[in-house]
Design a protein around this motif. Structure first.
Motif, mmCIF file in Angstrom:
data_model
loop_
_atom_site.group_PDB
_atom_site.id
_atom_site.type_symbol
_atom_site.label_atom_id
_atom_site.label_comp_id
_atom_site.label_asym_id
_atom_site.label_seq_id
_atom_site.Cartn_x
_atom_site.Cartn_y
_atom_site.Cartn_z
ATOM 1 N N LEU A 44 0.995 -1.065 0.105
ATOM 2 C CA LEU A 44 -0.296 -0.128 0.061
ATOM 3 C C LEU A 44 0.580 0.994 -0.358
ATOM 4 N N ASP A 45 2.744 0.971 -0.453
ATOM 5 C CA ASP A 45 3.250 2.052 -0.096
ATOM 6 C C ASP A 45 3.978 2.795 0.675
ATOM 7 N N GLU A 46 3.048 2.223 2.028
ATOM 8 C CA GLU A 46 3.386 2.694 3.255
ATOM 9 C C GLU A 46 5.667 2.360 3.402
ATOM 10 N N GLU B 222 7.882 -10.867 7.287
ATOM 11 C CA GLU B 222 7.139 -11.599 7.459
ATOM 12 C C GLU B 222 6.650 -11.632 5.455
ATOM 13 N N PRO B 223 5.634 -12.544 5.053
ATOM 14 C CA PRO B 223 4.670 -12.317 3.896
ATOM 15 C C PRO B 223 4.531 -10.987 4.102
ATOM 16 N N GLY B 224 4.324 -10.670 2.157
ATOM 17 C CA GLY B 224 4.018 -9.675 1.352
ATOM 18 C C GLY B 224 4.375 -8.968 1.003
ATOM 19 N N TYR B 225 3.792 -7.996 -0.088
ATOM 20 C CA TYR B 225 4.042 -7.324 -1.570
ATOM 21 C C TYR B 225 5.065 -6.061 -0.859
ATOM 22 N N TYR B 226 6.343 -5.852 -1.678
ATOM 23 C CA TYR B 226 7.367 -4.472 -0.983
ATOM 24 C C TYR B 226 8.108 -4.121 -2.502
ATOM 25 N N ARG B 227 7.951 -2.767 -2.828
ATOM 26 C CA ARG B 227 8.558 -2.076 -3.910
ATOM 27 C C ARG B 227 10.784 -2.031 -3.000
ATOM 28 N N LEU B 228 11.568 -1.785 -3.697
ATOM 29 C CA LEU B 228 12.595 -1.365 -3.184
ATOM 30 C C LEU B 228 13.019 -0.519 -4.333
ATOM 31 N N ARG B 229 13.063 0.749 -4.379
ATOM 32 C CA ARG B 229 13.378 1.791 -4.272
ATOM 33 C C ARG B 229 14.955 2.640 -4.472
ATOM 34 N N ALA B 230 15.982 2.503 -5.299
ATOM 35 C CA ALA B 230 17.038 2.101 -5.572
ATOM 36 C C ALA B 230 17.075 3.663 -6.095
ATOM 37 N N GLU C 80 16.733 6.465 -10.745
ATOM 38 C CA GLU C 80 15.895 5.065 -10.142
ATOM 39 C C GLU C 80 15.413 4.255 -10.539
ATOM 40 N N ARG C 81 15.591 2.750 -9.936
ATOM 41 C CA ARG C 81 15.034 1.658 -9.819
ATOM 42 C C ARG C 81 14.549 0.814 -8.904
ATOM 43 N N GLU C 82 13.590 0.014 -9.476
ATOM 44 C CA GLU C 82 12.581 -0.531 -8.698
ATOM 45 C C GLU C 82 12.783 -1.642 -8.601
ATOM 46 N N LEU C 83 12.851 -2.295 -7.420
ATOM 47 C CA LEU C 83 12.609 -4.108 -7.535
ATOM 48 C C LEU C 83 10.824 -4.346 -7.254
ATOM 49 N N ARG C 84 10.477 -5.159 -7.160
ATOM 50 C CA ARG C 84 9.009 -5.400 -6.403
ATOM 51 C C ARG C 84 9.821 -7.659 -6.571
ATOM 52 N N LEU C 85 9.129 -7.838 -5.089
ATOM 53 C CA LEU C 85 8.628 -8.542 -4.829
ATOM 54 C C LEU C 85 8.033 -9.137 -3.847
ATOM 55 N N ALA C 86 7.525 -10.696 -3.830
ATOM 56 C CA ALA C 86 6.476 -11.014 -2.660
ATOM 57 C C ALA C 86 7.649 -12.247 -1.966
ATOM 58 N N VAL C 87 7.246 -11.983 -0.854
ATOM 59 C CA VAL C 87 7.590 -12.717 0.420
ATOM 60 C C VAL C 87 6.540 -13.714 0.523
ATOM 61 N N ALA C 88 6.329 -15.061 1.003
ATOM 62 C CA ALA C 88 4.837 -15.937 1.218
ATOM 63 C C ALA C 88 5.768 -17.177 1.773
ATOM 64 N N ASP C 89 4.931 -17.313 3.036
ATOM 65 C CA ASP C 89 4.675 -18.384 3.513
ATOM 66 C C ASP C 89 5.023 -20.128 3.131
ATOM 67 N N GLN C 90 5.900 -20.880 3.232
ATOM 68 C CA GLN C 90 6.023 -21.689 2.356
ATOM 69 C C GLN C 90 4.934 -23.221 2.581
ATOM 70 N N ALA C 91 3.660 -22.535 3.432
ATOM 71 C CA ALA C 91 2.991 -23.658 4.083
ATOM 72 C C ALA C 91 2.178 -24.901 2.644
#
Length: 870
Positions: free
Chosen positions: A240-242, A282-290, A301-312
């Motif tokens: 949510l861009d926080e 913790e799991p979530g969707y993240y944006r890393l802006r460099a 600028e460069r931006e990475l987007r990544l999804a972190v998830a549990d492995q259940a």
């Protein structure tokens, strides 16, 4: 394709105050000007009004007679520009070849002025060439129609995707659209092309979904600088861009690289890099802006987007699938199968009509089908777009509607399909005629007969093949036991909203084996939160209506899919996966009536009960359905619902959440509570009677109490009931309700508080709505300010009975005397009375009350409160 690449962002330069020769002075100390042209005298040494070294495109549509020349009009300074004058055709001018190094980024700046265009557009391009100066790749700027004077155009930083690039050219273009303009002018000036250092950010080990219990390392690298390595500012944000973390990363020189640029082969430049471990717990969707800045100005600028998830592990069975109308695209089939399993996909629709001579493709698809089967993913073959030779026989173009194909004689198309069916019929049992967006079969005269003929041919090899068709929601599907299709896939354009989808599904329950295909909302018009909520609410609606298979159409779409073009997760992948894991293989139970008015849908899978919960406004809800309750947001973050002073409270808002760990017996008990009437007559002071019933869903006897709480001022008898119930027993209780004369008509609640003792104590509350007023005689009220500053209150008393009614009406006004009216012998219909209150502006926003007391008759009391509005 890597999951750790990035988006391009504008390279910001300030051009307004720069002179012609120095207009490209870059704020970055390591920017290197490779080419500039202002179309002044030094660019035209032979005085032929054509820039030296430039060429123009010639050929069909690009006539030599269309005027292009240096003209006495300028953008920033100097006195000339390159002018294109239209005459119903197109024109392109090319700069000389410019030597480049593919390991740098490049920027192109120019000025553009366009006049009188209607259909044509003007723009610039960078064309990357190999060492033999053959074009490999073209990158275009924005395209412009008429501009207000001179318009700055910026392209970049961009990079060549092919490492074989050694040269670049700049193209100035003026070309028609659907039609060609006969008049119009485009002028280009201030051309500047420069090399800048390249900023790269990548995750050391790339994945589609990163495990939440493993560290994630980002490597930032800057190549092509000649001075001190710049600092990189890092900013980590959630879905949510926080902003979660800000960090300054100092790079360290790691190597020196020799330039590959023709003419500068012995020139060296530096490479610096540093790693940063993402603080993601913790799991979530993240944006890393460099970002890299210089003198307070962001260079790039460069931006990475990544999804972190549990492995259940995902549920064993599910209804959720992907439709891949363009196949695997740039992915490998093995990668696609792996990602589909990670994303909780249980079905894949895939085009399977291929050229039988392509043995490599045959083998790859056979292995793909085997791998999907081993992972518990069903494969549905899409039959459309036959091989080129078959299209030639059918006289159809690529992408033609499937009705144009299968309405023709089977001898024209079956020969090329037969070997496909022979190889895959034991692995693929389900086949769909056409893409999810192709409902052309619904428009032919007898679709059932056509599909029956197709199925007969397919059954010759496949033996009782399951054939499906695509149908638009607005078209009626022929029903009956003899329908030749095994499933009907429904789609719509535009996309149905969740409540519309529910309505359509409820109205088409007679359609046998109904599948649906969902397209997401347009990312250009809706933010990520809105798109995620809409997608999940449609998945919930489909599960509520017991849809057999639910597909996401084109998940690899570069703009609106679940996987971005660079192979990283989009902001919709985790919401899709979260919903699929929560609801896959589950059965709809019903709705929980929550005290804060939130919506809910409850599902059960085995002994696991989960509820999707949301509310248009943010509110706190009491969740009293178990002792071990957890909640997951759309991006997979799970937390306990804590027990506070008022019970287990959950903040609910527009984004759906999945509440798990609910006690099945309590949920079913709550849903079983029912009263036999939800309306009472608006007659006060006399008893009204209702019956309430409930059922014990525990697998043992229970004891305890039931306390009934009526609305304020009402009297209910009995207020408390002693309980002793056997397992599975249903209980009934008669209630006497007395309504006070002050009670307002409208919506009220009866609350039932259960305090039970089974193996463990359980306390929970259930609300049920009850309406005061039968809707036979009622009031409607409205207010406004008139021209004299009075508040006019309009009272409409509506009689829906066959009797004449009489009412005395009183309007109570804060700090004012009451006003009265009377309705005398009103037949079926309505009576309108108007109260006029001086000084009306003082009353705006205050609560007023109308009491209408029936004279004679049934002695109804109609009490209503409302807020004075302007």
């Amino acid at each position: 394709m890597q999951a750790d690449t990035y988006d391009m962002f504008p390279y910001l330069l300030i051009l307004a105050t720069l002179g012609k020769a120095a207009m490209v002075a870059a704020p970055h100390p390591d920017a290197v000007t490779l080419y500039e042209c202002g179309f002044e005298k030094e660019a035209d040494e032979d005085y032929d009004n054509w820039p030296d070294g430039w060429a123009r495109k010639r050929g069909e549509g690009f006539p030599h007679y269309l005027p292009i020349e240096i003209a006495p009009e300028a953008a920033v300074s100097g006195g000339h520009s390159l002018r294109f004058d239209l005459d119903g055709a197109a024109a392109t001018a090319y700069s000389p070849a410019i030597g480049i190094d593919p390991r740098h980024d490049y920027v192109l700046h120019a000025s553009l002025c366009v006049r009188q265009l209607v259909y044509d557009r003007a723009w610039l391009s960078i064309i990357f060439l190999d060492e033999k100066r053959q074009p490999l790749e073209t990158i275009d700027s924005e395209k412009f129609g008429v501009t207000e004077g001179w318009q700055p155009v910026r392209l970049g930083p961009v990079r060549a995707s092919n490492p074989a690039v050694r040269w670049a050219k700049i193209a100035l273009r003026l070309e028609p659209g659907a039609k060609a303009d006969l008049r119009g002018t485009a002028m280009f000036d201030d051309i500047w092309f420069a090399q800048v250092p390249r900023l790269e950010a990548q995750i050391v080990e790339s994945h589609l979904l990163y495990p939440s219990d493993e560290p994630i390392t980002v490597r930032c690298r800057v190549s092509g600088y000649r001075n001190a390595p710049p600092d990189v500012r890092l900013e980590l944000s959630d879905a949510l861009d926080e902003v979660l973390v800000r960090h300054a990363l100092s790079l360290r020189p790691v190597t020196t690289v020799t330039s590959l640029m023709p003419g500068r082969l012995n020139e060296d430049y530096l490479v610096a890099e540093a790693d940063w471990k993402l603080p993601v717990a913790e799991p979530g969707y993240y944006r890393l802006r460099a970002t890299v800045s210089h003198d307070g100005l962001v260079l790039y600028e460069r931006e990475l987007r990544l999804a972190v998830a549990d492995q259940a592990a995902r549920p064993e069975h599910g209804e959720f699938g992907w439709t891949l109308p363009r196949g695997e695209q740039t992915l490998s089939l093995s990668t696609l199968a792996q990602w589909a399993s990670q994303a909780s996909v249980y079905w894949i629709k895939f085009p399977l009509w291929y050229d039988d001579q392509d043995q490599a493709r045959v083998s790859a698809l056979t292995r793909f089908a085997d791998r999907l089967n081993s992972q518990g993913i069903g494969l549905v073959g899409i039959l459309c777009d036959p091989p080129p030779e078959t299209r030639r026989l059918l006289a159809i173009a690529p992408g033609s509607p499937v009705a144009n194909l299968f309405t023709q004689d089977a001898s024209l198309w079956y020969a090329s399909l037969e070997p496909v069916m022979a190889r895959l019929s034991l692995k693929v049992r389900w086949w769909q005629l056409g893409y999810d967006t192709d409902s052309s079969l619904s428009g032919i005269e007898d679709p059932a007969a056509t599909v029956r003929r197709v199925k007969k041919r397919l059954d010759e090899i496949g033996q009782n093949v399951h054939v499906g068709v695509v149908w638009n929601w607005i078209d009626t599907v022929p029903t009956g036991k003899n329908a030749p299709w095994s499933f009907v896939s429904r789609s719509s354009e535009p996309t149905l909203a969740p409540d519309e989808l529910t309505a359509y599904l409820a109205a088409t329950r007679a359609v046998r084996t109904q599948w649906i295909s969902l397209d997401p909302l347009d990312p250009e018009r809706y933010d990520a939160a809105t798109r995620a909520a809409d997608l999940v609410l449609r998945l919930v609606a489909a599960k509520e209506q017991s849809v057999e298979q639910i597909f996401f159409n084109d998940p690899l779409h570069s703009q609106s899919g679940l996987v971005r073009e660079d192979g990283s997760a989009s902001e919709l992948l985790l919401p899709w996966r979260t919903a699929a894991r929560a609801l896959g293989g589950a059965t709809y139970l019903g709705r929980l009536d929550l005290p804060g008015g939130s919506d809910s849908r409850v599902f059960i899978r085995g002994n696991q009960v989960v509820a999707a919960v949301w509310n248009s406004a943010v509110t706190n809800e009491l969740i009293d359905c178990g002792e071990q309750v957890h909640v997951s947001d759309l991006w997979g973050r799970v937390r306990d619902v804590a027990d506070g002073p008022q019970g287990r409270m959950l903040e609910v808002g527009p984004l759906p959440q999945f509440v798990s760990g609910l006690d099945e017996a309590i949920v079913r008990w709550r849903m079983s509570v029912a009263i036999d009437r939800d309306r009472l007559p608006s007659v006060t002071g006399t008893p009204h009677y209702a019956h309430v019933k409930w059922r014990n869903f525990f697998d043992q006897s229970v004891g305890g109490t039931l306390r009934i709480v009526a609305p304020a001022g009402w009297r209910v008898t009995p207020e408390q009931v002693e309980l002793k119930m056997a397992a599975g027993e249903t209980a009934h209780q008669k209630l006497e309700l007395v309504v006070p004369s002050t009670a307002s008509c409208g919506h009220e609640w009866l609350q039932f508080n259960f305090d039970l003792q089974a193996e463990e104590p359980h306390r929970f509350s259930v609300r049920r709505p009850i309406e005061l007023g039968l809707g036979d005689v009622y009031l409607e009220l409205s207010s406004h300010l008139n021209g004299q500053g009075e508040l006019e209150v309009e009272q409409r008393l509506i009689n829906r009975t066959e009797e004449r009614v009489n009412f005395r009406c009183h309007l109570s006004i804060p700090d004012r005397r009451r006003m009265r009216t009377q309705v005398f012998k009103l037949p079926a219909g309505e009576d309108v009375q108007t109260y006029r209150i001086p000084g009306g502006e003082e009353l705006l926003g205050q609560t007023l009350r109308v009491q209408a007391e029936e004279v004679g008759g049934k002695r109804r009391n109609l009490n209503y409160t409302f807020t004075a509005e302007p």
